[in-house]
Design a protein around this motif. Sequence first.
Motif, mmCIF file in Angstrom:
data_model
loop_
_atom_site.group_PDB
_atom_site.id
_atom_site.type_symbol
_atom_site.label_atom_id
_atom_site.label_comp_id
_atom_site.label_asym_id
_atom_site.label_seq_id
_atom_site.Cartn_x
_atom_site.Cartn_y
_atom_site.Cartn_z
ATOM 1 N N THR A 217 -19.686 1.060 -60.687
ATOM 2 C CA THR A 217 -18.393 1.147 -61.772
ATOM 3 C C THR A 217 -19.074 1.628 -63.016
ATOM 4 O O THR A 217 -19.800 1.147 -63.257
ATOM 5 C CB THR A 217 -18.228 -0.281 -62.389
ATOM 6 O OG1 THR A 217 -19.259 -1.513 -62.801
ATOM 7 C CG2 THR A 217 -17.210 -0.740 -60.489
ATOM 8 N N HIS A 222 -14.455 0.421 -63.628
ATOM 9 C CA HIS A 222 -13.437 1.534 -62.792
ATOM 10 C C HIS A 222 -14.588 1.942 -61.729
ATOM 11 O O HIS A 222 -16.099 2.411 -62.139
ATOM 12 C CB HIS A 222 -13.107 3.102 -63.708
ATOM 13 C CG HIS A 222 -11.817 2.446 -64.259
ATOM 14 N ND1 HIS A 222 -10.345 3.282 -64.234
ATOM 15 C CD2 HIS A 222 -11.871 2.625 -65.490
ATOM 16 C CE1 HIS A 222 -10.014 2.015 -64.855
ATOM 17 N NE2 HIS A 222 -10.253 2.805 -66.015
ATOM 18 N N LEU A 671 -11.264 -1.871 -60.705
ATOM 19 C CA LEU A 671 -10.374 -0.480 -60.847
ATOM 20 C C LEU A 671 -10.874 0.261 -60.328
ATOM 21 O O LEU A 671 -11.421 0.796 -60.160
ATOM 22 C CB LEU A 671 -10.388 -0.918 -62.626
ATOM 23 C CG LEU A 671 -9.816 -1.464 -63.797
ATOM 24 C CD1 LEU A 671 -9.781 -1.725 -64.941
ATOM 25 C CD2 LEU A 671 -8.967 -2.270 -63.071
ATOM 26 N N ASP A 672 -9.578 1.141 -59.586
ATOM 27 C CA ASP A 672 -9.756 2.615 -59.591
ATOM 28 C C ASP A 672 -9.873 3.460 -60.214
ATOM 29 O O ASP A 672 -10.503 3.254 -61.640
ATOM 30 C CB ASP A 672 -7.468 2.882 -58.921
ATOM 31 C CG ASP A 672 -7.192 1.947 -58.048
ATOM 32 O OD1 ASP A 672 -7.782 1.193 -58.009
ATOM 33 O OD2 ASP A 672 -5.992 2.352 -58.236
ATOM 34 N N ILE A 674 -11.506 6.834 -62.202
ATOM 35 C CA ILE A 674 -10.073 7.277 -63.661
ATOM 36 C C ILE A 674 -10.158 9.145 -62.630
ATOM 37 O O ILE A 674 -11.348 9.114 -62.220
ATOM 38 C CB ILE A 674 -11.240 7.785 -64.559
ATOM 39 C CG1 ILE A 674 -11.135 6.248 -65.020
ATOM 40 C CG2 ILE A 674 -10.722 8.154 -65.156
ATOM 41 C CD1 ILE A 674 -12.072 5.817 -66.408
#
Length: 698
Positions: A217, A222, A671-672, A674
């Motif tokens: 990440t 992300h 998180l997804d 970018i």
Amino acid sequence: MDGQGPGDEESEEYRLVVSKTFRSEDEGYEFYNEYAKVKGFSIRKEEVKYLPGTHTRFRRLYTCFKEGYRTLANFEKPEPKKTPKALTRCGCRARLEIELSAATGEWFVKNFEDKHNHPLAKEGQSAYLFSHRRMTDGQKADVVGYGIGGLRTHKIMDVMEHQAGGPDKVGFISRDLYNFVAEYKKKKIEGRDAEYMLNYMASQKDMDADFFYRHDTDSEGHLTNIFWADAQSRLDYDAFGGVLIFDSTYRVNRYNLPFVPFVGVNHHRSTTVFACAVLSDETTSSYVWLLETFLMAMRQKHPRSLITDGDYAMARAIFVVMPDAFHRLCSWHIEQNMIKHLRKEKLKDFRQFIYMRMEVDEFERRWAEYRQKHRVSEKDSWFNRMYDLREKWSAAYTKGGYFLRMRSNQRSESLNSGLHNHLDRHMSMVDLLEHSQYYKSRIRRNEEELDAKASQSVPFTKISDHPLLKSAARIYTPVMFKMVKEQIMKSDEWEIGEVTQQDAFGFSCIVASTWGNHDVTCVFRETLMESVCCHCRKMQREEIHCAHVFRVLKHLGFRDIPRCCIAVRWTMQAKAGLEPEGNNSRHVWSEQMDRYRELRNKANTFLFKASMSIQESHRVMEFFNTISLDDDENDENAEAGENDVNTASRTFGPLPAYFSGANQAFTGKVLDPIPIKPKGAPSKKRPKAFHERFRPAD
């Protein structure tokens, strides 16, 4: 019973309708909807009334879909952004009102009006009206299954129309199908793409200790890079990982991230998948992370050779992480890039450097002659780069490399292309995972089919064929037998020349023909051949022996191919003892879906038999009509624990780990990714093929 009856010619039909009773409100709706379909109109559910102080319904009104009028406010909106929907309402009074009888518990017809103030749809058109368009749960399950199987949505529509007997029989239109598919996918991830994907990985790890995954990440949490390889892939690499092929050409996801499959060739010379990854970019640092992770997954077993495209960052990473591996550039990409820079005779002459076997000195001489003949400038940057990279693409420099007759990464390209045909740039990481798993399972199914065929048969040989050929037929897989057979047949074109005894355990001999001479050295331990080597190095390149060695074996009177001459990776024993211990199932289905699939598969056979008889067809239809599956009964069963899936949580496809909200195996917060946005305005041109943007590494 309120309302006025129709004329005498319709009195019988009218009496039939008003005398109907129904066991439930839904049964009343189904009756009126079927009546409307026959007549040529669509219906709507309108007002419902409840018993005072309760939630019990006792009256329901169904109307023609043209009942009422569009409100005046819709006509007074100033310049609407979207084109208003076409007008459908014209104040039609046709309706059916039903009421619940307190005495009997059944619903009866309270009011029926069958007069319409508009033309009815023609025969065959009713199926396209709104209330007659509905996907059944079985159809939804089939749609999900077809999607997992790789069919695009428009192809699914074609298949289902064909199965139903025509577009008017399927029960819905393409827009309904697209809406369901979109809603189903949206419901799967709900903005938690990375979280669901990692939950799948963690759950697989819980079920199978040999499943490997790793992710990375950025500073904000992300997801940037993710790599995964299941137990079977790791075992396949152990058996067939000598040559590793990979590229990052395709970006088949909504984040525009490179998808990188690692592939090789199995004992049937078919593609096998070793691992998959998604990267945040194509920088050297990302590739270093990827290759280090790959070696971590494969227990630090390095490949002997790699075939990749000409990406500079990838080449740098290979040099850092796998410095001893023989790195070859994909000849197909080289060929396509040549087309951009060379023409006609210049192009034709250049191909000799890629494909013609020659010594290094001869390559250098021919290269100088080419420059002079075609007047290649010293400032030609492409030509100079190709010369600097000659050890990675020229046959003169790669002829001794271990590449198993492969020159290009087309196996990786074909896998990517197959995925690309069934994915688009708007799909999620979960979709990419699901489809890549499907393609991997299809590749393995193909291998299982070839294994089954090879284990139960032996390639044909003539009675008069040499015993070595018959021995090869029993040893090698069918596709490899053809290649070995070619060498055994060619061995008759060679003759044994001078034989030199080296010591008590070995000798060398000259195998000669009009094409030249080759030295073959044999080593024995007592009466057993321990090794044999030819200076043509075919065994070292392809792991099958050359015609020169087979000529020596014939000369020595061998009837069976010696064990030392057999590369196990081309035989049915290539994966002996390498069966995965964990659960390698691609999908986990709910109990309800397991029952549905079992019933459907069993029913297909008997329904086809029943359709051959009119009497049996009627009997089966009557049986279906006696089956009671009302929602009320299902709810009661669910409360009693008889149903494992109630209506609200009904599933139509597999139930993999990342769908589960109750049992999350991955507990972190990621998180997804970018999305990578291309510079400038979105291009309306087609995406360029890789060879159009190919730049060899320096």
